[in-house]
Design a protein around this motif. Sequence first.
Motif, PDB file in Angstrom:
ATOM      1  N   LEU A  69       9.262 -15.269  -5.926  1.00 29.99           N
ATOM      2  CA  LEU A  69       8.398 -14.458  -5.477  1.00 29.99           C
ATOM      3  C   LEU A  69       8.417 -14.671  -4.173  1.00 29.99           C
ATOM      4  O   LEU A  69       7.677 -15.551  -3.310  1.00 29.99           O
ATOM      5  CB  LEU A  69       6.852 -14.286  -6.411  1.00 29.99           C
ATOM      6  N   ASP A  70       8.415 -13.687  -3.195  1.00 28.25           N
ATOM      7  CA  ASP A  70       8.145 -13.756  -1.747  1.00 28.25           C
ATOM      8  C   ASP A  70       6.609 -13.705  -1.439  1.00 28.25           C
ATOM      9  O   ASP A  70       5.906 -13.305  -2.259  1.00 28.25           O
ATOM     10  CB  ASP A  70       9.002 -12.693  -0.809  1.00 28.25           C
ATOM     11  N   GLY A  71       6.474 -13.860  -0.239  1.00 31.47           N
ATOM     12  CA  GLY A  71       4.786 -13.702   0.182  1.00 31.47           C
ATOM     13  C   GLY A  71       4.170 -12.564  -0.086  1.00 31.47           C
ATOM     14  O   GLY A  71       3.042 -12.459  -0.096  1.00 31.47           O
ATOM     15  N   TRP A  72       5.031 -11.508   0.287  1.00 29.40           N
ATOM     16  CA  TRP A  72       4.577 -10.199   0.184  1.00 29.40           C
ATOM     17  C   TRP A  72       4.096  -9.804  -1.117  1.00 29.40           C
ATOM     18  O   TRP A  72       2.787  -9.267  -1.321  1.00 29.40           O
ATOM     19  CB  TRP A  72       5.732  -9.086   0.438  1.00 29.40           C
ATOM     20  N   GLU A  73       4.867 -10.207  -2.160  1.00 23.43           N
ATOM     21  CA  GLU A  73       4.580 -10.144  -3.474  1.00 23.43           C
ATOM     22  C   GLU A  73       3.348 -10.799  -4.133  1.00 23.43           C
ATOM     23  O   GLU A  73       2.683 -10.364  -4.700  1.00 23.43           O
ATOM     24  CB  GLU A  73       5.715 -10.229  -4.382  1.00 23.43           C
ATOM     25  N   VAL A  74       3.569 -11.999  -3.520  1.00 25.86           N
ATOM     26  CA  VAL A  74       2.233 -13.072  -4.055  1.00 25.86           C
ATOM     27  C   VAL A  74       0.841 -12.392  -3.410  1.00 25.86           C
ATOM     28  O   VAL A  74      -0.291 -12.299  -4.230  1.00 25.86           O
ATOM     29  CB  VAL A  74       2.426 -14.359  -3.294  1.00 25.86           C
ATOM     30  N   CYS A  75       0.844 -11.951  -2.254  1.00 17.29           N
ATOM     31  CA  CYS A  75      -0.445 -11.383  -1.517  1.00 17.29           C
ATOM     32  C   CYS A  75      -0.852 -10.157  -2.339  1.00 17.29           C
ATOM     33  O   CYS A  75      -2.013 -10.048  -2.634  1.00 17.29           O
ATOM     34  CB  CYS A  75       0.104 -11.092   0.062  1.00 17.29           C
ATOM     35  N   ARG A  76       0.399  -9.149  -2.610  1.00 16.86           N
ATOM     36  CA  ARG A  76      -0.052  -8.016  -3.494  1.00 16.86           C
ATOM     37  C   ARG A  76      -0.670  -8.279  -4.861  1.00 16.86           C
ATOM     38  O   ARG A  76      -1.777  -8.058  -5.220  1.00 16.86           O
ATOM     39  CB  ARG A  76       1.301  -7.216  -3.561  1.00 16.86           C
ATOM     40  N   MET A  77      -0.063  -9.589  -5.389  1.00 20.77           N
ATOM     41  CA  MET A  77      -0.730  -9.864  -6.881  1.00 20.77           C
ATOM     42  C   MET A  77      -2.011 -10.125  -6.775  1.00 20.77           C
ATOM     43  O   MET A  77      -3.075 -10.077  -7.561  1.00 20.77           O
ATOM     44  CB  MET A  77       0.229 -10.894  -7.478  1.00 20.77           C
ATOM     45  N   PRO A  82      -7.758  -8.695 -11.075  1.00 19.39           N
ATOM     46  CA  PRO A  82      -9.202  -8.136 -11.539  1.00 19.39           C
ATOM     47  C   PRO A  82     -10.403  -8.993 -11.429  1.00 19.39           C
ATOM     48  O   PRO A  82     -11.571  -8.484 -11.385  1.00 19.39           O
ATOM     49  CB  PRO A  82      -9.054  -8.062 -13.354  1.00 19.39           C
ATOM     50  N   ASP A  83     -10.134 -10.251 -11.138  1.00 20.78           N
ATOM     51  CA  ASP A  83     -11.312 -11.077 -10.913  1.00 20.78           C
ATOM     52  C   ASP A  83     -11.777 -10.995  -9.180  1.00 20.78           C
ATOM     53  O   ASP A  83     -10.861 -11.371  -8.507  1.00 20.78           O
ATOM     54  CB  ASP A  83     -11.046 -12.355 -11.159  1.00 20.78           C
ATOM     55  N   GLU A  84     -12.836 -10.288  -8.851  1.00 26.58           N
ATOM     56  CA  GLU A  84     -13.107 -10.118  -7.672  1.00 26.58           C
ATOM     57  C   GLU A  84     -13.024 -11.468  -6.647  1.00 26.58           C
ATOM     58  O   GLU A  84     -12.616 -11.496  -5.531  1.00 26.58           O
ATOM     59  CB  GLU A  84     -14.544  -9.529  -7.374  1.00 26.58           C
ATOM     60  N   ARG A  85     -13.209 -12.396  -7.289  1.00 23.56           N
ATOM     61  CA  ARG A  85     -13.400 -13.867  -6.508  1.00 23.56           C
ATOM     62  C   ARG A  85     -11.979 -14.090  -6.287  1.00 23.56           C
ATOM     63  O   ARG A  85     -11.943 -15.160  -5.216  1.00 23.56           O
ATOM     64  CB  ARG A  85     -14.175 -14.704  -7.381  1.00 23.56           C
ATOM     65  N   VAL A  86     -11.047 -13.834  -7.135  1.00 23.64           N
ATOM     66  CA  VAL A  86      -9.448 -14.393  -6.859  1.00 23.64           C
ATOM     67  C   VAL A  86      -9.331 -13.301  -5.780  1.00 23.64           C
ATOM     68  O   VAL A  86      -8.495 -13.707  -4.857  1.00 23.64           O
ATOM     69  CB  VAL A  86      -8.841 -14.398  -7.885  1.00 23.64           C
ATOM     70  N   ALA A  87      -9.365 -12.079  -6.181  1.00 19.86           N
ATOM     71  CA  ALA A  87      -8.888 -10.939  -5.212  1.00 19.86           C
ATOM     72  C   ALA A  87      -9.440 -10.989  -3.861  1.00 19.86           C
ATOM     73  O   ALA A  87      -8.527 -10.488  -2.776  1.00 19.86           O
ATOM     74  CB  ALA A  87      -9.274  -9.591  -5.655  1.00 19.86           C
ATOM     75  N   SER A  88     -10.430 -11.825  -3.554  1.00 23.83           N
ATOM     76  CA  SER A  88     -10.888 -11.677  -1.925  1.00 23.83           C
ATOM     77  C   SER A  88     -10.705 -12.955  -1.371  1.00 23.83           C
ATOM     78  O   SER A  88     -11.151 -13.221  -0.341  1.00 23.83           O
ATOM     79  CB  SER A  88     -12.418 -11.450  -2.266  1.00 23.83           C
ATOM     80  N   ILE A  89      -9.731 -13.887  -2.105  1.00 23.78           N
ATOM     81  CA  ILE A  89      -9.489 -15.212  -1.255  1.00 23.78           C
ATOM     82  C   ILE A  89      -8.847 -14.860  -0.239  1.00 23.78           C
ATOM     83  O   ILE A  89      -8.085 -14.042   0.065  1.00 23.78           O
ATOM     84  CB  ILE A  89      -8.651 -15.894  -2.078  1.00 23.78           C
ATOM     85  N   PRO A  90      -9.297 -15.227   1.257  1.00 20.22           N
ATOM     86  CA  PRO A  90      -8.720 -15.289   2.255  1.00 20.22           C
ATOM     87  C   PRO A  90      -7.433 -15.801   2.385  1.00 20.22           C
ATOM     88  O   PRO A  90      -7.025 -16.715   1.856  1.00 20.22           O
ATOM     89  CB  PRO A  90      -9.688 -15.904   3.369  1.00 20.22           C
TER      90      PRO A  90
END
Length: 393
Positions: A69-77, A82-90
């Motif tokens: 997976l390239d960095g674009w896809e990792v960032c998108r995932m 669904p977990d806000e604490r994961v989705a908001s990692i800088p």
Amino acid sequence: MTITAETEPGQGGRVLIVEDEPELLEPLDYSLRKAGFTTFSAADGLNACRQVGACRPELILLDIMLPDLDGWEVCRMIRSHPDERVASIPIIMLTALTATDNKLKGLELGADAYLPKPYSMKEVILQARNLVARRRQQTRLLDEVARLGSRSGVWHDIQDMVFHELRNHLLVIGGFSDVLSRDIPGLGQDRSRSHLEAIRRSSRYLVNLAEEFLMMRKVESGSLVLPRQLVELGALVGEVAKLFEPVAEDRRVQLQVGCEPARGTVLLNAAALKVVLANLLGNAIHYSGAGTTVRLGCLLDGAERLCLEVQDQGPGIPHDEQARIFERYYRGRGQQETTRGSGLGLYIARTLAEAMGGRVGLSSEPGLGSCFRVVLPLPSSAGAGVVPQRRLQ
């Protein structure tokens, strides 16, 4: 607040470095560790996604050109997690792709910063510190929102219970008061006395309910203070038992009370002690069947501890539920549909007992009833915690 480059080692955060080139990964890892960060690494996109779940980083340094997976896809995932604490990692994207369109694509996907290679290590560290600081502030805010939401839900439920009880008992008081005020012909003295007793009983219940409600508000706010005063043990136990005699009679449950020493006084908080006993006794009667016995007893264990026991012959509590029985709102599986209750009584009893420095224990066998035992410490400076009644006369 911006974190400067002078932050002491050990004050950094957890950083996941996603880089497939060892010659770039190693200096990044070394520099970040030297700056006080804890680092994790991944050499491809799939492993990076697994690491996010395992180490819960506070920042991700993400290369774009990766295997699998390239960095674009990792960032998108990550941003769609669904977990806000994961989705908001800088996320800081590190890449040799310098075109403006690539930078815009990274920012559109939710990256917080975009550093082209070759990058300045000092800039990476300063960006990392600022983003970790922002992440921690965001986490504190999320925790505070969750705490306030939980407290709001708790008090909403408690208020519902309180107002339900207020309505029921005010109906009793109002109804019997109306009968007495109308001076109905043929209403004998015995009937009048019975109505007055019902009014007094409901009034006492509401007073106890108000005390309980105010105490639990203080417990939840962390401002609970329970000053000690001289309490005549036998009188207090008798008062609580008297309150529940009509309930026990209605359910055809025999209530037995014993207190030793019946004429002694102890230094405790009377209101809290009443609430603890009332909840345990009410719970025991509530779950007891017709023809059974509930026993309320108190005794002194030596001269330093007061022991109170409420024992019933009810259905008992399954062993796998006994560890949870004092949790707020918890009700046993077998009682959820057959009996009405708030699930707060045992939680309140334990909370107030612990606020007085004591504890509540449980001994129960399914089918053989339950015994709740409250142990409260007595101050040794006041006559070993007990003052004989004759000294007060």
